[in-house]
Design a protein around this motif. Structure first.
Motif, short mmCIF file in Angstrom:
data_model
loop_
_atom_site.label_atom_id
_atom_site.label_comp_id
_atom_site.label_asym_id
_atom_site.label_seq_id
_atom_site.Cartn_x
_atom_site.Cartn_y
_atom_site.Cartn_z
N PHE A 143 0.79 -1.32 0.04
CA PHE A 143 -0.01 0.09 -0.03
C PHE A 143 0.88 1.21 -0.09
O PHE A 143 1.99 1.05 0.59
N ARG A 144 0.44 2.19 -0.56
CA ARG A 144 1.08 3.63 -0.59
C ARG A 144 0.94 4.20 0.93
O ARG A 144 0.01 3.71 1.63
N SER A 145 1.77 4.96 1.50
CA SER A 145 1.78 5.53 2.64
C SER A 145 0.65 5.93 3.01
O SER A 145 0.16 6.01 4.20
N GLU A 146 0.04 6.73 2.17
CA GLU A 146 -1.49 7.35 2.82
C GLU A 146 -2.36 6.58 2.81
O GLU A 146 -3.56 6.72 3.60
N ALA A 147 -2.17 5.42 2.26
CA ALA A 147 -3.41 4.31 2.51
C ALA A 147 -3.19 3.55 3.74
O ALA A 147 -4.21 2.93 4.33
N LEU A 148 -1.87 3.52 4.36
CA LEU A 148 -1.63 3.13 5.76
C LEU A 148 -2.71 3.30 6.78
O LEU A 148 -3.27 2.82 7.68
N TYR A 149 -2.98 4.59 6.77
CA TYR A 149 -3.78 5.35 7.70
C TYR A 149 -5.34 5.31 7.36
O TYR A 149 -5.89 6.02 8.14
N SER A 150 -5.70 4.83 6.34
CA SER A 150 -7.06 4.61 6.28
C SER A 150 -7.65 3.45 6.79
O SER A 150 -6.94 2.46 7.24
N THR A 151 -9.00 3.40 6.83
CA THR A 151 -9.92 2.53 7.10
C THR A 151 -9.61 1.39 6.30
O THR A 151 -9.20 1.40 4.84
N GLN A 152 -9.96 -0.09 6.52
CA GLN A 152 -9.95 -1.11 5.58
C GLN A 152 -10.64 -0.86 4.41
O GLN A 152 -10.32 -1.18 3.23
N LEU A 153 -11.75 -0.33 4.65
CA LEU A 153 -12.66 -0.18 3.58
C LEU A 153 -12.32 1.04 2.35
O LEU A 153 -12.35 0.44 1.28
N SER A 154 -11.67 1.93 2.94
CA SER A 154 -11.14 2.79 1.78
C SER A 154 -9.84 2.38 1.48
O SER A 154 -9.33 3.13 0.43
N ARG A 155 -9.21 1.31 1.85
CA ARG A 155 -8.14 1.03 1.28
C ARG A 155 -8.17 0.19 0.09
O ARG A 155 -7.30 -0.22 -0.61
N ASN A 156 -9.62 -0.33 -0.12
CA ASN A 156 -9.83 -1.29 -1.27
C ASN A 156 -9.55 -0.48 -2.46
O ASN A 156 -9.72 0.74 -2.85
N GLY A 157 -8.81 -1.27 -3.52
CA GLY A 157 -8.52 -0.52 -4.73
C GLY A 157 -6.98 0.05 -4.80
O GLY A 157 -6.62 0.45 -5.80
N GLN A 158 -6.48 0.21 -3.42
CA GLN A 158 -5.21 0.93 -3.27
C GLN A 158 -4.16 -0.03 -3.18
O GLN A 158 -2.84 0.36 -3.04
N GLU A 159 -4.33 -1.26 -3.42
CA GLU A 159 -3.09 -2.37 -3.44
C GLU A 159 -2.36 -2.04 -4.65
O GLU A 159 -3.02 -1.64 -5.76
N MET A 160 -1.12 -2.39 -4.59
CA MET A 160 -0.33 -2.49 -5.85
C MET A 160 0.75 -3.85 -5.70
O MET A 160 0.97 -4.31 -4.37
N ARG A 161 1.10 -4.21 -6.68
CA ARG A 161 2.22 -5.30 -6.87
C ARG A 161 3.71 -4.67 -6.69
O ARG A 161 3.66 -3.52 -7.04
N ALA A 162 4.41 -5.56 -6.55
CA ALA A 162 6.02 -5.13 -6.62
C ALA A 162 6.23 -4.58 -7.62
O ALA A 162 7.12 -3.57 -7.86
N SER A 163 5.91 -4.94 -8.98
CA SER A 163 6.20 -4.52 -10.26
C SER A 163 5.65 -3.33 -10.47
O SER A 163 6.21 -2.53 -11.30
N GLN A 164 4.80 -2.63 -9.53
CA GLN A 164 4.23 -1.30 -9.84
C GLN A 164 4.70 -0.23 -9.00
O GLN A 164 4.18 0.82 -8.84
N VAL A 165 5.64 -0.55 -8.04
CA VAL A 165 6.15 0.53 -7.01
C VAL A 165 6.59 1.77 -7.66
O VAL A 165 6.99 2.98 -7.14
#
Length: 263
Positions: A143-165
């Motif tokens: 997750f990007r750093s801004e997503a770490l402090y979000s709720t689990q629900l708001s994190r949906n769709g913010q995941e990334m793969r290692a190849s996308q960093v």
């Protein structure tokens, strides 16, 4: 071999010995009936890479006139600038030798990483247990750093793969520096290893470097530990000490020039 071709090899002997690893072209030369298996054994009997390249040139000069053309064609794939240098020696002033050195450095690093990082030891206290990195690696959810402090629900769709960093995002159009944070044992080190191993191999994404940059967007990648800097005074010194073979023949000053000219 014709005398004019012998002269071309002699004129460019320093460059050949500096950049060529004969093992990269054995298959072309043996398949082209230029080298025999015995020739290859004689070349490999030399201790350093530059000595092996020198022995290869010595053997080639004793071969029939077709040997030069087969040798030139063998260089075309992995040693393009060396190929051009030998193909048109009268215009060698137009060859970008610093670029030739940078390409050879890239090749040297990729070969080193494929040898060194293909096996991992997940149990440091059991050195005898080595596993294939690509088989046992389990990709982590990032997750990007801004997503770490979000709720689990708001994190949906913010995941990334290692190849996308290194993919462009709203905070940066050209991200080149990343900070990976996680609890101990969560896989930060293995992620860095896998990114390095990924860089050492061909990119599987056709859009790499354009609309969706990944680790292959970088010309050079140096996998270093902080402890490597204890005995060295510059990044170039660390790279030469930790990542390059002793007989590679590249000085820290030359490496510094490559670092400044590479992206």
């Amino acid at each position: 071999m014709d005398e004019k071709h012998k002269n071309v090899l002699a004129k460019n002997l320093v460059n050949i010995c500096k950049v060529l690893d004969p093992s990269d072209i054995y298959d072309f030369l043996i398949g082209g009936d230029v080298l025999t298996w015995r020739d290859m054994e004689m070349i490999e009997a030399n201790e350093t890479r530059s000595d092996r390249a020198l022995k290869l040139v010595e053997i080639l000069q004793r071969k029939d006139p077709t040997a030069f053309d087969v040798f030139i064609n063998a260089l075309k794939s992995n040693y393009r600038h060396l190929h051009d240098l030998l193909q048109d020696p009268d215009h060698s002033f137009g060859i970008n030798l610093p670029l030739l050195e940078a390409e050879n450095l890239e090749r040297e690093l990729k070969q080193f990483y494929q040898r060194r990082l293909k096996k991992i030891n997940p149990l440091p206290w059991r050195h005898q247990y080595l596993f294939s990195a690509e088989i046992v690696y389990i990709e982590q959810t990032l997750f990007r750093s801004e997503a770490l402090y979000s709720t689990q629900l708001s994190r949906n769709g913010q995941e990334m793969r290692a190849s996308q960093v290194f993919t462009r995002h709203e905070l940066s159009d050209d991200p080149k520096r990343i900070l990976i944070e996680a609890d101990p044992g969560m896989g930060k080190s293995i992620l860095c290893k896998m990114l390095t191993l990924m860089w050492s191999k061909e990119c599987s994404d056709g859009n790499c470097g354009s609309s969706s940059p990944c680790i292959h967007s970088f010309n050079l990648l140096f996998y270093l530990h902080a402890k490597n800097f204890r005995r060295c005074t510059s990044i170039a010194d660390v790279i030469c000490e930790c990542l390059l073979a002793r007989d590679y023949g590249m000085s820290p000053s030359t490496l510094n020039k490559i670092l400044k000219s590479s992206k």
